[in-house]
Design a protein around this motif. Sequence first.
Motif, PDB file in Angstrom:
ATOM      1  N   ALA A  21       0.832  -1.203   0.000  1.00  0.00           N
ATOM      2  CA  ALA A  21       0.000   0.000   0.000  1.00  0.00           C
ATOM      3  C   ALA A  21       0.871   1.260   0.000  1.00  0.00           C
ATOM      4  O   ALA A  21       0.589   2.220  -0.732  1.00  0.00           O
ATOM      5  CB  ALA A  21      -0.928  -0.005   1.212  1.00  0.00           C
ATOM      6  N   GLU A  22       1.930   1.261   0.785  1.00  0.00           N
ATOM      7  CA  GLU A  22       2.838   2.415   0.829  1.00  0.00           C
ATOM      8  C   GLU A  22       3.551   2.600  -0.510  1.00  0.00           C
ATOM      9  O   GLU A  22       3.767   3.727  -0.956  1.00  0.00           O
ATOM     10  CB  GLU A  22       3.865   2.250   1.950  1.00  0.00           C
ATOM     11  N   ALA A  23       3.929   1.501  -1.154  1.00  0.00           N
ATOM     12  CA  ALA A  23       4.600   1.595  -2.456  1.00  0.00           C
ATOM     13  C   ALA A  23       3.655   2.174  -3.507  1.00  0.00           C
ATOM     14  O   ALA A  23       4.080   2.975  -4.353  1.00  0.00           O
ATOM     15  CB  ALA A  23       5.101   0.222  -2.887  1.00  0.00           C
ATOM     16  N   ARG A  24       2.374   1.807  -3.455  1.00  0.00           N
ATOM     17  CA  ARG A  24       1.400   2.380  -4.396  1.00  0.00           C
ATOM     18  C   ARG A  24       1.258   3.888  -4.163  1.00  0.00           C
ATOM     19  O   ARG A  24       1.246   4.668  -5.112  1.00  0.00           O
ATOM     20  CB  ARG A  24       0.050   1.690  -4.254  1.00  0.00           C
ATOM     21  N   VAL A  25       1.158   4.292  -2.906  1.00  0.00           N
ATOM     22  CA  VAL A  25       0.999   5.717  -2.584  1.00  0.00           C
ATOM     23  C   VAL A  25       2.229   6.514  -3.008  1.00  0.00           C
ATOM     24  O   VAL A  25       2.112   7.621  -3.538  1.00  0.00           O
ATOM     25  CB  VAL A  25       0.738   5.896  -1.067  1.00  0.00           C
ATOM     26  N   ARG A  26       3.409   5.965  -2.803  1.00  0.00           N
ATOM     27  CA  ARG A  26       4.663   6.673  -3.089  1.00  0.00           C
ATOM     28  C   ARG A  26       5.133   6.497  -4.530  1.00  0.00           C
ATOM     29  O   ARG A  26       6.161   7.049  -4.913  1.00  0.00           O
ATOM     30  CB  ARG A  26       5.764   6.168  -2.153  1.00  0.00           C
ATOM     31  N   ASP A  27       4.420   5.667  -5.315  1.00  0.00           N
ATOM     32  CA  ASP A  27       4.830   5.342  -6.672  1.00  0.00           C
ATOM     33  C   ASP A  27       6.270   4.814  -6.664  1.00  0.00           C
ATOM     34  O   ASP A  27       7.148   5.307  -7.373  1.00  0.00           O
ATOM     35  CB  ASP A  27       4.694   6.555  -7.592  1.00  0.00           C
ATOM     36  N   ALA A  28       6.499   3.822  -5.802  1.00  0.00           N
ATOM     37  CA  ALA A  28       7.836   3.263  -5.607  1.00  0.00           C
ATOM     38  C   ALA A  28       7.821   1.767  -5.909  1.00  0.00           C
ATOM     39  O   ALA A  28       6.763   1.149  -6.012  1.00  0.00           O
ATOM     40  CB  ALA A  28       8.281   3.489  -4.165  1.00  0.00           C
ATOM     41  N   GLU A  29       9.005   1.206  -6.050  1.00  0.00           N
ATOM     42  CA  GLU A  29       9.134  -0.237  -6.209  1.00  0.00           C
ATOM     43  C   GLU A  29       9.007  -0.903  -4.848  1.00  0.00           C
ATOM     44  O   GLU A  29       9.420  -0.342  -3.833  1.00  0.00           O
ATOM     45  CB  GLU A  29      10.496  -0.591  -6.816  1.00  0.00           C
ATOM     46  N   LEU A  30       8.460  -2.116  -4.843  1.00  0.00           N
ATOM     47  CA  LEU A  30       8.345  -2.902  -3.613  1.00  0.00           C
ATOM     48  C   LEU A  30       9.404  -3.992  -3.649  1.00  0.00           C
ATOM     49  O   LEU A  30       9.395  -4.847  -4.527  1.00  0.00           O
ATOM     50  CB  LEU A  30       6.949  -3.519  -3.499  1.00  0.00           C
ATOM     51  N   TRP A  31      10.343  -3.939  -2.691  1.00  0.00           N
ATOM     52  CA  TRP A  31      11.392  -4.941  -2.593  1.00  0.00           C
ATOM     53  C   TRP A  31      11.073  -5.834  -1.404  1.00  0.00           C
ATOM     54  O   TRP A  31      11.097  -5.378  -0.259  1.00  0.00           O
ATOM     55  CB  TRP A  31      12.756  -4.286  -2.401  1.00  0.00           C
ATOM     56  N   VAL A  32      10.786  -7.090  -1.682  1.00  0.00           N
ATOM     57  CA  VAL A  32      10.480  -8.064  -0.636  1.00  0.00           C
ATOM     58  C   VAL A  32      11.749  -8.862  -0.373  1.00  0.00           C
ATOM     59  O   VAL A  32      12.277  -9.512  -1.277  1.00  0.00           O
ATOM     60  CB  VAL A  32       9.327  -8.992  -1.060  1.00  0.00           C
ATOM     61  N   VAL A  33      12.218  -8.820   0.872  1.00  0.00           N
ATOM     62  CA  VAL A  33      13.509  -9.421   1.228  1.00  0.00           C
ATOM     63  C   VAL A  33      13.291 -10.572   2.204  1.00  0.00           C
ATOM     64  O   VAL A  33      12.579 -10.429   3.200  1.00  0.00           O
ATOM     65  CB  VAL A  33      14.441  -8.370   1.872  1.00  0.00           C
ATOM     66  N   LEU A  34      13.904 -11.696   1.899  1.00  0.00           N
ATOM     67  CA  LEU A  34      13.916 -12.836   2.812  1.00  0.00           C
ATOM     68  C   LEU A  34      15.370 -13.122   3.165  1.00  0.00           C
ATOM     69  O   LEU A  34      16.163 -13.547   2.323  1.00  0.00           O
ATOM     70  CB  LEU A  34      13.261 -14.067   2.176  1.00  0.00           C
ATOM     71  N   ALA A  35      15.747 -12.809   4.396  1.00  0.00           N
ATOM     72  CA  ALA A  35      17.111 -13.051   4.869  1.00  0.00           C
ATOM     73  C   ALA A  35      17.215 -14.497   5.329  1.00  0.00           C
ATOM     74  O   ALA A  35      16.265 -15.055   5.872  1.00  0.00           O
ATOM     75  CB  ALA A  35      17.449 -12.103   6.012  1.00  0.00           C
ATOM     76  N   TRP A  36      18.361 -15.102   5.103  1.00  0.00           N
ATOM     77  CA  TRP A  36      18.546 -16.491   5.517  1.00  0.00           C
ATOM     78  C   TRP A  36      19.973 -16.730   5.970  1.00  0.00           C
ATOM     79  O   TRP A  36      20.883 -15.979   5.643  1.00  0.00           O
ATOM     80  CB  TRP A  36      18.191 -17.446   4.382  1.00  0.00           C
ATOM     81  N   GLN A  37      20.103 -17.764   6.777  1.00  0.00           N
ATOM     82  CA  GLN A  37      21.418 -18.220   7.222  1.00  0.00           C
ATOM     83  C   GLN A  37      21.472 -19.728   7.037  1.00  0.00           C
ATOM     84  O   GLN A  37      20.450 -20.407   7.188  1.00  0.00           O
ATOM     85  CB  GLN A  37      21.648 -17.884   8.685  1.00  0.00           C
ATOM     86  N   PRO A  38      22.636 -20.273   6.733  1.00  0.00           N
ATOM     87  CA  PRO A  38      22.738 -21.725   6.566  1.00  0.00           C
ATOM     88  C   PRO A  38      22.506 -22.446   7.891  1.00  0.00           C
ATOM     89  O   PRO A  38      22.664 -21.846   8.963  1.00  0.00           O
ATOM     90  CB  PRO A  38      24.166 -21.935   6.071  1.00  0.00           C
ATOM     91  N   PRO A  39      22.128 -23.704   7.831  1.00  0.00           N
ATOM     92  CA  PRO A  39      21.942 -24.465   9.074  1.00  0.00           C
ATOM     93  C   PRO A  39      23.226 -24.438   9.906  1.00  0.00           C
ATOM     94  O   PRO A  39      24.316 -24.595   9.387  1.00  0.00           O
ATOM     95  CB  PRO A  39      21.647 -25.884   8.588  1.00  0.00           C
ATOM     96  N   GLY A  40      23.072 -24.182  11.191  1.00  0.00           N
ATOM     97  CA  GLY A  40      24.234 -24.101  12.071  1.00  0.00           C
ATOM     98  C   GLY A  40      24.839 -22.720  12.122  1.00  0.00           C
ATOM     99  O   GLY A  40      25.841 -22.503  12.790  1.00  0.00           O
ATOM    100  N   GLY A  41      24.245 -21.757  11.390  1.00  0.00           N
ATOM    101  CA  GLY A  41      24.769 -20.403  11.376  1.00  0.00           C
ATOM    102  C   GLY A  41      26.004 -20.289  10.502  1.00  0.00           C
ATOM    103  O   GLY A  41      26.401 -21.225   9.809  1.00  0.00           O
ATOM    104  N   GLU A  42      26.601 -19.141  10.519  1.00  0.00           N
ATOM    105  CA  GLU A  42      27.767 -18.902   9.668  1.00  0.00           C
ATOM    106  C   GLU A  42      28.968 -19.764  10.059  1.00  0.00           C
ATOM    107  O   GLU A  42      29.670 -20.283   9.215  1.00  0.00           O
ATOM    108  CB  GLU A  42      28.143 -17.418   9.699  1.00  0.00           C
ATOM    109  N   LEU A  43      29.201 -19.937  11.366  1.00  0.00           N
ATOM    110  CA  LEU A  43      30.338 -20.766  11.789  1.00  0.00           C
ATOM    111  C   LEU A  43      30.132 -22.222  11.399  1.00  0.00           C
ATOM    112  O   LEU A  43      31.055 -22.897  10.961  1.00  0.00           O
ATOM    113  CB  LEU A  43      30.548 -20.657  13.299  1.00  0.00           C
TER     114      LEU A  43
END
Length: 179
Positions: A32-54
């Motif tokens: 809704a905010e992207a429509r009002v602002r005439d902006a692109e919507l970037w949907v981000v899914l952050a992930w980490q490997p099993p066990g974390g970085e180490l």
Amino acid sequence: MIAEEREEAVRKVVVGATGTPGSLAALHKAAAEARVRDAELWVVLAWQPPGGELGSRNCLGPAALAECRAAVVERLREVLDTAFGAVNPGVTLAGLTVRGTPGAVLVDTARDPDDLLVVGTGSRTVWRRLVRPSVARYCVAHAACPVLAVPPSPLQAELESVHRRNVWRIPLDLRELAP
């Protein structure tokens, strides 16, 4: 950056999405905010490997990391399908899967002062505060752009209450259903 270049820069609304009810509410608010602002919507899914970085440094090979990346991309597709289905959100949509912690990834993606970062606040019970840090608090403290924190839906609290009742096998009092 001069004013003319700033106007030509692509404005974006960045939102973190995991598929939880709180993140879906944030995703709809971000659209809704992207429509009002005439902006692109970037949907981000952050992930980490099993066990974390180490853990990934010692145990996971390139094939396992590629499988993790593929699973995360599929999860993002599922989240977007759940949120919008066949309905077009009405804005230019970009899906990103980024390896890293959610707060840092979101803040890094929304680094332009003209961006808007939308995060769901989620349910913050005492137990969850001890176990998992708040992504919304991290974003508010570190973002270079405005941050919109979307509170959880009141229906989510009712759903969690029903879930707790079922886990503890507490019988339902029918008087609670009467208006």
